[in-house]
Design a protein around this motif. Sequence first.
Motif, PDB file in Angstrom:
ATOM      1  N   UNK A  85       0.851  -1.191   0.000  1.00  0.00           N
ATOM      2  CA  UNK A  85       0.000   0.000   0.000  1.00  0.00           C
ATOM      3  C   UNK A  85       0.888   1.242   0.000  1.00  0.00           C
ATOM      4  N   UNK A  86       0.621   2.148  -0.954  1.00  0.00           N
ATOM      5  CA  UNK A  86       1.361   3.401  -1.042  1.00  0.00           C
ATOM      6  C   UNK A  86       0.385   4.555  -0.856  1.00  0.00           C
ATOM      7  N   UNK A  87       0.746   5.495   0.038  1.00  0.00           N
ATOM      8  CA  UNK A  87      -0.140   6.613   0.383  1.00  0.00           C
ATOM      9  C   UNK A  87       0.602   7.929   0.181  1.00  0.00           C
ATOM     10  N   UNK A  88      -0.068   8.894  -0.473  1.00  0.00           N
ATOM     11  CA  UNK A  88       0.449  10.262  -0.492  1.00  0.00           C
ATOM     12  C   UNK A  88      -0.525  11.155   0.282  1.00  0.00           C
ATOM     13  N   UNK A  89      -0.093  11.756   1.387  1.00  0.00           N
ATOM     14  CA  UNK A  89      -0.935  12.734   2.069  1.00  0.00           C
ATOM     15  C   UNK A  89      -1.282  13.884   1.115  1.00  0.00           C
ATOM     16  N   UNK A  90      -2.498  14.423   1.270  1.00  0.00           N
ATOM     17  CA  UNK A  90      -2.967  15.435   0.338  1.00  0.00           C
ATOM     18  C   UNK A  90      -3.326  16.743   0.995  1.00  0.00           C
ATOM     19  N   UNK A  91      -4.164  17.489   0.316  1.00  0.00           N
ATOM     20  CA  UNK A  91      -4.554  18.822   0.752  1.00  0.00           C
ATOM     21  C   UNK A  91      -5.311  18.791   2.076  1.00  0.00           C
ATOM     22  N   UNK A  92      -6.173  17.789   2.262  1.00  0.00           N
ATOM     23  CA  UNK A  92      -6.989  17.700   3.473  1.00  0.00           C
ATOM     24  C   UNK A  92      -6.284  16.990   4.627  1.00  0.00           C
ATOM     25  N   UNK A  93      -5.225  16.230   4.324  1.00  0.00           N
ATOM     26  CA  UNK A  93      -4.522  15.478   5.381  1.00  0.00           C
ATOM     27  C   UNK A  93      -3.011  15.567   5.203  1.00  0.00           C
ATOM     28  N   UNK A  94      -2.451  16.771   5.140  1.00  0.00           N
ATOM     29  CA  UNK A  94      -1.011  16.906   4.908  1.00  0.00           C
ATOM     30  C   UNK A  94      -0.184  16.309   6.045  1.00  0.00           C
ATOM     31  N   UNK A  95       1.042  15.967   5.716  1.00  0.00           N
ATOM     32  CA  UNK A  95       1.940  15.360   6.701  1.00  0.00           C
ATOM     33  C   UNK A  95       2.602  16.480   7.515  1.00  0.00           C
ATOM     34  N   UNK A  96       1.817  17.088   8.389  1.00  0.00           N
ATOM     35  CA  UNK A  96       2.289  18.179   9.239  1.00  0.00           C
ATOM     36  C   UNK A  96       2.698  17.606  10.598  1.00  0.00           C
ATOM     37  N   UNK A  97       3.099  18.486  11.506  1.00  0.00           N
ATOM     38  CA  UNK A  97       3.600  18.012  12.799  1.00  0.00           C
ATOM     39  C   UNK A  97       2.544  17.273  13.612  1.00  0.00           C
ATOM     40  N   UNK A  98       1.260  17.640  13.425  1.00  0.00           N
ATOM     41  CA  UNK A  98       0.179  16.952  14.143  1.00  0.00           C
ATOM     42  C   UNK A  98      -0.626  16.067  13.187  1.00  0.00           C
ATOM     43  N   UNK A  99       0.033  15.572  12.159  1.00  0.00           N
ATOM     44  CA  UNK A  99      -0.630  14.801  11.117  1.00  0.00           C
ATOM     45  C   UNK A  99      -1.363  13.579  11.653  1.00  0.00           C
ATOM     46  N   UNK A 100      -2.475  13.263  11.021  1.00  0.00           N
ATOM     47  CA  UNK A 100      -3.205  12.034  11.338  1.00  0.00           C
ATOM     48  C   UNK A 100      -2.321  10.803  11.169  1.00  0.00           C
ATOM     49  N   UNK A 101      -1.388  10.877  10.229  1.00  0.00           N
ATOM     50  CA  UNK A 101      -0.534   9.718   9.959  1.00  0.00           C
ATOM     51  C   UNK A 101       0.422   9.410  11.101  1.00  0.00           C
ATOM     52  N   UNK A 102       0.549  10.335  12.043  1.00  0.00           N
ATOM     53  CA  UNK A 102       1.410  10.112  13.207  1.00  0.00           C
ATOM     54  C   UNK A 102       0.642   9.493  14.376  1.00  0.00           C
ATOM     55  N   UNK A 103      -0.652   9.216  14.185  1.00  0.00           N
ATOM     56  CA  UNK A 103      -1.484   8.738  15.283  1.00  0.00           C
ATOM     57  C   UNK A 103      -1.574   7.221  15.370  1.00  0.00           C
ATOM     58  N   UNK A 104      -0.921   6.520  14.463  1.00  0.00           N
ATOM     59  CA  UNK A 104      -1.023   5.053  14.472  1.00  0.00           C
ATOM     60  C   UNK A 104       0.315   4.445  14.092  1.00  0.00           C
ATOM     61  N   UNK A 105       0.509   3.194  14.480  1.00  0.00           N
ATOM     62  CA  UNK A 105       1.646   2.399  14.046  1.00  0.00           C
ATOM     63  C   UNK A 105       1.219   1.682  12.771  1.00  0.00           C
TER      64      UNK A 105
END
Length: 388
Positions: A85-105
């Motif tokens: 699975x390949x994911x690119x964060x976008x306009x609504x979910x950017x990879x910022x310091x409080x990104x959603x992508x940092x909330x899970x392993x």
Amino acid sequence: MTPSVRFLQCAGCRFDSPFWEGPAEWAVQRNHDLWQTFETVLLLCQAEKADFLFLTGDLFEQEYVRKTTVERVAQSLGRLKNTKVFIVPGEKDPFVSISAYRLALWPSNVHIFSAGLSPVKVPDQNATVYGAGWTAYRQEKPFLEGFQVAEDGMIPLMLLHAEVASAQNSEGFIPLQTENIASSGLTYLALGHREKWTGIQEAGRTVWADSGVLEARNFRESGPHGVIVGEIGPGSPQLEFRELGQRRYIEKTLPIPANPESFVSKLVAETPPAERERDLFRIKLTGEAWPAEEVAKLWQKKLADKFRFIELIHNQEEAPPQIKLNFRTPGETTPGEGNSYLTLPQVFLQKLQERQSSALSEEDQDHWELVGKIGLTALSQGRIDNEN
């Protein structure tokens, strides 16, 4: 012989977004629809024996996403043992310091791209997957300017949350130029951001496509929604669009009828029962002879009995307020029934949706979406972080 690469591509889930056009209680059903469609995507990956799943942006709604939601998505993707699975964060979910992508392993089969174009080599499929994620709420520079793939005999693929220059661009986007796509050397470019499936496009020898959002959220996103199923091997990539969306937003423009009885009968007769139960309808009535209140109530009663959700709108600026014919699913209550009353956020959303449905341009729609975002954040005592 060069092996073929099979993939699925989708975008725009926006998990936990509160923005669904329709009555406030409709959001519960649409969120359930979204999860059901996402599970169908995972099942389709297994059925199609997909080597790759490309998620091309806006998987989450950053300002509203919950940790439990991110963990549920991560665990679901981890079930795809034979799919990378390949994911690119976008306009609504950017990879910022409080990104959603940092909330899970995230499981080992998932790769999340961050700043700058980077390659991931997959020797088993003789492929290199390139990607770059958004790391702010605005795009600072073009993605493909000066880019060319490495000439190493591997199949070059890329996924981006972006759109091409011919599209109507949103503020904060720097569009891709077709000449840069053509000179990139890519075999296939998987894009996200458009509301609808773009069809198969070409720039030089590069094939590209945007699947559109997975589930429609408003009447501007009418038509089918789903995923791209593709195969890349010798020759040109083979792409097929598969509709997976649970419900459509359907809009019709009709003249104000002289006979309301025949109008209701004709509208019901022209709409299959399955669509009346499943989809959301908006009827724009044209003409100056807006019916008397008692006639409008007659339409409301007759149509509400036949449609899950339908609203009538007079298609003129000076028209009276909309007549909204809402639905209730089994077990739901409305204000005045028992002890269930609309909450303040629900009232706010209802008023907001009235403004959105009467907006005359995409800029107006974007304005009211921003108003809703700020308002709901304030009501929930949250905050809006701008990393830009």
